[in-house]
Design a protein around this motif. Sequence first.
Motif, PDB file in Angstrom:
ATOM      1  N   GLN A   1      -5.685  -1.807 -17.996  1.00 18.71           N
ATOM      2  CA  GLN A   1      -5.302  -1.448 -19.348  1.00 18.71           C
ATOM      3  C   GLN A   1      -6.482  -1.614 -20.293  1.00 18.71           C
ATOM      4  OE1 GLN A   1      -1.859  -3.799 -20.344  1.00 18.71           O
ATOM      5  NE2 GLN A   1      -0.498  -2.177 -19.681  1.00 18.71           N
ATOM      6  N   VAL A   2      -6.326  -1.021 -21.477  1.00 20.22           N
ATOM      7  CA  VAL A   2      -7.363  -1.087 -22.503  1.00 20.22           C
ATOM      8  C   VAL A   2      -6.869  -1.975 -23.633  1.00 20.22           C
ATOM      9  CG1 VAL A   2      -8.726   0.271 -24.143  1.00 20.22           C
ATOM     10  CG2 VAL A   2      -8.163   1.222 -21.887  1.00 20.22           C
ATOM     11  N   GLN A   3      -7.693  -2.917 -24.063  1.00 19.51           N
ATOM     12  CA  GLN A   3      -7.369  -3.759 -25.214  1.00 19.51           C
ATOM     13  C   GLN A   3      -8.002  -3.146 -26.455  1.00 19.51           C
ATOM     14  OE1 GLN A   3      -8.755  -5.421 -22.234  1.00 19.51           O
ATOM     15  NE2 GLN A   3      -6.601  -5.286 -21.648  1.00 19.51           N
ATOM     16  N   LEU A   4      -7.274  -3.226 -27.579  1.00 17.62           N
ATOM     17  CA  LEU A   4      -7.642  -2.456 -28.764  1.00 17.62           C
ATOM     18  C   LEU A   4      -7.644  -3.309 -30.021  1.00 17.62           C
ATOM     19  CD1 LEU A   4      -5.156   0.284 -27.705  1.00 17.62           C
ATOM     20  CD2 LEU A   4      -7.636   0.578 -27.638  1.00 17.62           C
ATOM     21  N   VAL A   5      -8.699  -3.138 -30.856  1.00 17.42           N
ATOM     22  CA  VAL A   5      -8.775  -3.819 -32.137  1.00 17.42           C
ATOM     23  C   VAL A   5      -9.208  -2.801 -33.187  1.00 17.42           C
ATOM     24  CG1 VAL A   5      -9.838  -5.657 -33.470  1.00 17.42           C
ATOM     25  CG2 VAL A   5      -9.365  -6.010 -31.040  1.00 17.42           C
ATOM     26  N   GLU A   6      -8.338  -2.552 -34.156  1.00 15.31           N
ATOM     27  CA  GLU A   6      -8.623  -1.598 -35.224  1.00 15.31           C
ATOM     28  C   GLU A   6      -9.126  -2.312 -36.464  1.00 15.31           C
ATOM     29  OE1 GLU A   6      -4.944  -0.240 -32.856  1.00 15.31           O
ATOM     30  OE2 GLU A   6      -5.565  -2.063 -33.880  1.00 15.31           O
ATOM     31  N   SER A   7      -9.970  -1.619 -37.232  1.00 21.73           N
ATOM     32  CA  SER A   7     -10.478  -2.162 -38.483  1.00 21.73           C
ATOM     33  C   SER A   7     -10.878  -1.022 -39.407  1.00 21.73           C
ATOM     34  CB  SER A   7     -11.678  -3.081 -38.232  1.00 21.73           C
ATOM     35  OG  SER A   7     -12.740  -2.351 -37.644  1.00 21.73           O
ATOM     36  N   GLY A   8     -11.144  -1.381 -40.671  1.00 24.68           N
ATOM     37  CA  GLY A   8     -11.677  -0.412 -41.607  1.00 24.68           C
ATOM     38  C   GLY A   8     -10.715   0.108 -42.640  1.00 24.68           C
ATOM     39  N   GLY A   9      -9.458  -0.298 -42.560  1.00 23.24           N
ATOM     40  CA  GLY A   9      -8.493   0.162 -43.545  1.00 23.24           C
ATOM     41  C   GLY A   9      -8.721  -0.472 -44.900  1.00 23.24           C
ATOM     42  N   GLY A  10      -7.932  -0.039 -45.865  1.00 24.67           N
ATOM     43  CA  GLY A  10      -8.048  -0.590 -47.207  1.00 24.67           C
ATOM     44  C   GLY A  10      -7.279   0.229 -48.210  1.00 24.67           C
ATOM     45  N   LEU A  11      -7.525  -0.089 -49.467  1.00 21.42           N
ATOM     46  CA  LEU A  11      -6.890   0.614 -50.585  1.00 21.42           C
ATOM     47  C   LEU A  11      -7.903   1.583 -51.176  1.00 21.42           C
ATOM     48  CD1 LEU A  11      -4.634   1.004 -52.707  1.00 21.42           C
ATOM     49  CD2 LEU A  11      -5.639  -0.948 -53.949  1.00 21.42           C
ATOM     50  N   VAL A  12      -7.515   2.835 -51.333  1.00 18.29           N
ATOM     51  CA  VAL A  12      -8.419   3.851 -51.846  1.00 18.29           C
ATOM     52  C   VAL A  12      -7.633   4.801 -52.741  1.00 18.29           C
ATOM     53  CG1 VAL A  12      -8.077   5.366 -49.847  1.00 18.29           C
ATOM     54  CG2 VAL A  12     -10.192   5.524 -51.168  1.00 18.29           C
ATOM     55  N   GLN A  13      -8.295   5.364 -53.720  1.00 15.00           N
ATOM     56  CA  GLN A  13      -7.644   6.338 -54.582  1.00 15.00           C
ATOM     57  C   GLN A  13      -7.548   7.690 -53.880  1.00 15.00           C
ATOM     58  OE1 GLN A  13      -9.863   6.345 -58.269  1.00 15.00           O
ATOM     59  NE2 GLN A  13      -8.440   4.868 -59.174  1.00 15.00           N
ATOM     60  N   ALA A  14      -6.579   8.471 -54.297  1.00 11.06           N
ATOM     61  CA  ALA A  14      -6.444   9.819 -53.765  1.00 11.06           C
ATOM     62  C   ALA A  14      -7.757  10.574 -53.936  1.00 11.06           C
ATOM     63  CB  ALA A  14      -5.311  10.556 -54.463  1.00 11.06           C
ATOM     64  N   GLY A  15      -8.130  11.306 -52.894  1.00  9.83           N
ATOM     65  CA  GLY A  15      -9.395  12.020 -52.884  1.00  9.83           C
ATOM     66  C   GLY A  15     -10.541  11.233 -52.282  1.00  9.83           C
ATOM     67  N   GLY A  16     -10.321   9.962 -52.046  1.00 13.34           N
ATOM     68  CA  GLY A  16     -11.357   9.108 -51.499  1.00 13.34           C
ATOM     69  C   GLY A  16     -11.469   9.207 -49.987  1.00 13.34           C
ATOM     70  N   SER A  17     -12.332   8.361 -49.436  1.00  6.66           N
ATOM     71  CA  SER A  17     -12.624   8.388 -48.007  1.00  6.66           C
ATOM     72  C   SER A  17     -12.598   6.988 -47.415  1.00  6.66           C
ATOM     73  CB  SER A  17     -14.013   8.995 -47.754  1.00  6.66           C
ATOM     74  OG  SER A  17     -14.087  10.327 -48.203  1.00  6.66           O
ATOM     75  N   LEU A  18     -12.281   6.928 -46.142  1.00  5.29           N
ATOM     76  CA  LEU A  18     -12.361   5.702 -45.357  1.00  5.29           C
ATOM     77  C   LEU A  18     -12.768   6.064 -43.940  1.00  5.29           C
ATOM     78  CD1 LEU A  18      -9.106   3.712 -46.281  1.00  5.29           C
ATOM     79  CD2 LEU A  18     -11.454   3.016 -46.805  1.00  5.29           C
TER      80      LEU A  18
END
Length: 115
Positions: A1-18
């Motif tokens: 199996q593959v173990q997974l760790v996600e990151s990089g989310g946050g709060l952004v205004q409409a039209g923004g990028s992540l």
Amino acid sequence: QVQLVESGGGLVQAGGSLTLSCAASGSLFSIRTMGWYRQAPGKQRDLVAAITRGGSTTYEDSVKGRFTISRDNAKNMVYLQMNSLKPEDTAVYYCNTAPTFQPNWGQGTQVTVSS
């Protein structure tokens, strides 16, 4: 199996990028198709983007032209570049194998887009 760790989310205004990142460990990562899924409150978890081991990509219609999935097999990483974000993109984002996911999900990363 593959173990997974996600990151990089946050709060952004409409039209923004992540840019979201997924660190994967375990066997067979480099030969598996990987995907980004998202789950909004009260809704099911849906696959929004996938990438094969060779780099072929597919996208759910609502994110086409705005999201870009990529991977670095040498680093066991999967990325999701999200541009022109909309409030309806608000969700917890997860990575996993695709289109058939494995049962051990990561913790996900929250993306909140304000209007």
